[in-house]
Write a protein that holds these residues in place. Structure first.
Motif, PDB file in Angstrom:
ATOM      1  N   THR A 272      -7.640 -19.520 -46.247  1.00  0.00           N
ATOM      2  CA  THR A 272      -7.902 -19.184 -44.845  1.00  0.00           C
ATOM      3  C   THR A 272      -9.146 -19.904 -44.336  1.00  0.00           C
ATOM      4  O   THR A 272      -9.167 -20.409 -43.205  1.00  0.00           O
TER       5      THR A 272
ATOM      6  N   LYS B 198      -8.925 -22.606 -41.392  1.00  0.00           N
ATOM      7  CA  LYS B 198      -9.589 -22.088 -40.189  1.00  0.00           C
ATOM      8  C   LYS B 198      -8.638 -21.290 -39.295  1.00  0.00           C
ATOM      9  O   LYS B 198      -8.863 -21.141 -38.099  1.00  0.00           O
ATOM     10  N   HIS B 199      -7.557 -20.779 -39.871  1.00  0.00           N
ATOM     11  CA  HIS B 199      -6.669 -19.848 -39.179  1.00  0.00           C
ATOM     12  C   HIS B 199      -5.828 -19.132 -40.230  1.00  0.00           C
ATOM     13  O   HIS B 199      -5.780 -19.534 -41.394  1.00  0.00           O
TER      14      HIS B 199
ATOM     15  N   TYR C 181     -11.576 -15.977 -37.365  1.00  0.00           N
ATOM     16  CA  TYR C 181     -10.963 -17.236 -36.961  1.00  0.00           C
ATOM     17  C   TYR C 181      -9.987 -17.045 -35.808  1.00  0.00           C
ATOM     18  O   TYR C 181      -9.841 -17.930 -34.951  1.00  0.00           O
ATOM     19  N   GLU C 182      -9.301 -15.908 -35.743  1.00  0.00           N
ATOM     20  CA  GLU C 182      -8.398 -15.661 -34.634  1.00  0.00           C
ATOM     21  C   GLU C 182      -9.176 -15.582 -33.317  1.00  0.00           C
ATOM     22  O   GLU C 182      -8.774 -16.165 -32.310  1.00  0.00           O
TER      23      GLU C 182
ATOM     24  N   ASN D 182     -10.567 -19.117 -32.513  1.00  0.00           N
ATOM     25  CA  ASN D 182      -9.536 -20.034 -32.020  1.00  0.00           C
ATOM     26  C   ASN D 182      -9.057 -19.654 -30.624  1.00  0.00           C
ATOM     27  O   ASN D 182      -8.721 -20.520 -29.810  1.00  0.00           O
TER      28      ASN D 182
ATOM     29  N   GLU E  43      -4.634 -23.100 -34.241  1.00  0.00           N
ATOM     30  CA  GLU E  43      -3.317 -22.887 -34.837  1.00  0.00           C
ATOM     31  C   GLU E  43      -2.234 -23.068 -33.799  1.00  0.00           C
ATOM     32  O   GLU E  43      -2.316 -22.567 -32.681  1.00  0.00           O
TER      33      GLU E  43
END
Length: 304
Positions: A201, A205-206, A261-262, A265, A288
């Motif tokens: 992960t 990075k997602h 990361y969510e 992003n 992503e």
């Protein structure tokens, strides 16, 4: 010797009397946990099926998790306390028997559901296409690794099943020690299973196809489940419930990383939509994208 056998029979009878009148609070909590287990894994299945890709899930996370689940399931099956509960089933009501075996059912459901993730991981493993060549071998796991992980998990499960049957039928006096070995093995495997996923992960990075709702359910659920099992098998069964305390802590780390990361992003996407190109801290961010066309992430059965 006869007095020892008589004492053992009396102990079993006392246990059966206790199981004949189950605690409705503990029974209801156990059913709630079982429902939560099924709901969390359905969320993960849906995530993989919706994306038609298992990208983002570490094969070594699945290998360690499946073998840990096998050891945990075998542990609770051969644990003398569980076998004593099973022996009471022909002496108590069906409800009492079901309530007494809910702990075993829960562990078995977790094992089978995790094995289901491994199967979906293999079926929807990202494959290179004739148009786009595969990435360098060090970038992502290969399909050969996915096959090897699945094969090792299957061989391990068969070996544990055979060994357990032999010990139950021919060497029952060794079962408590064997259960402890299985419990320790499951705890060690579960303790390290999340490190490959944390690394995967962090590198991507997602979260990819890893389900955040699944982890949101399972992280607090692990501690509730550990408490429920501890109430059932006591300190003698520490090797059974201790596993879920460890996994709850480590899964919380994966959850925290995934949420970070969510959110990052999502912020980056908004900045791109508004004309921005980089994140506020100047670091490159991977955004992503859902796989909707042929690419290096197209699974073997990804055709629509």
């Amino acid at each position: 010797m006869a007095s020892l056998r008589l004492y053992a029979v009396e102990a079993i009878d006392e246990r059966c009397k206790a199981l004949a009148s189950p605690s409705y609070l503990n029974f209801g909590l156990s059913l709630f946990i079982l429902f939560g287990i099924l709901l969390s894994y359905l969320s993960q299945y849906h995530r993989i099926l919706a994306r038609r890709s298992s990208e983002g899930i570490s094969p070594y996370f699945l290998l360690l998790g499946t073998t840990a689940g096998t050891c945990a399931f075998a542990n609770i099956l051969v644990l003398p306390a569980s076998r004593a509960d099973l022996a009471c089933c022909n002496k108590i009501s069906g409800l009492g028997c079901f309530a007494s075996l809910l702990g075993v059912i829960q562990v078995g459901v977790v094992w089978s559901c995790f094995a289901g993730i491994l199967l979906l991981f293999l079926i929807f493993f990202p494959r290179a296409t004739p148009i786009i060549p595969p990435e360098p071998p060090t970038a992502k796991p290969s399909y050969r690794e996915a096959l090897a992980v699945t094969g090792i998990s299957a061989v391990h499960g068969i070996a544990i099943a055979i060994l357990s049957v032999v010990l139950v039928t021919r060497y029952p006096h060794l079962l408590q020690a064997y259960a402890n070995v299985l419990g320790i093995s499951a705890t060690v495997l579960a303790s390290i299973q999340y490190f490959p996923q944390i690394y995967t992960t962090w590198r991507l990075k997602h979260v990819g196809s890893l389900s955040i709702p699944m982890m949101c359910i399972q992280t607090p659920g692990s501690f509730v489940w550990a408490g429920s099992l501890a109430a059932r098998v006591g300190w003698e069964g520490w090797s059974t419930w201790g596993l879920y305390v460890v996994t709850g802590i480590l899964q919380g780390c994966v959850l925290g990383l995934g949420i970070f990361y969510e959110l990052r992003n999502r912020k980056m996407r908004k900045e791109v939509e508004n004309g921005g190109e980089t994140s506020s801290d100047g670091e490159d961010t991977v955004i992503e994208e859902e796989p909707d066309s042929a690419s290096e992430d197209t699974p073997l059965l990804g055709g629509k």
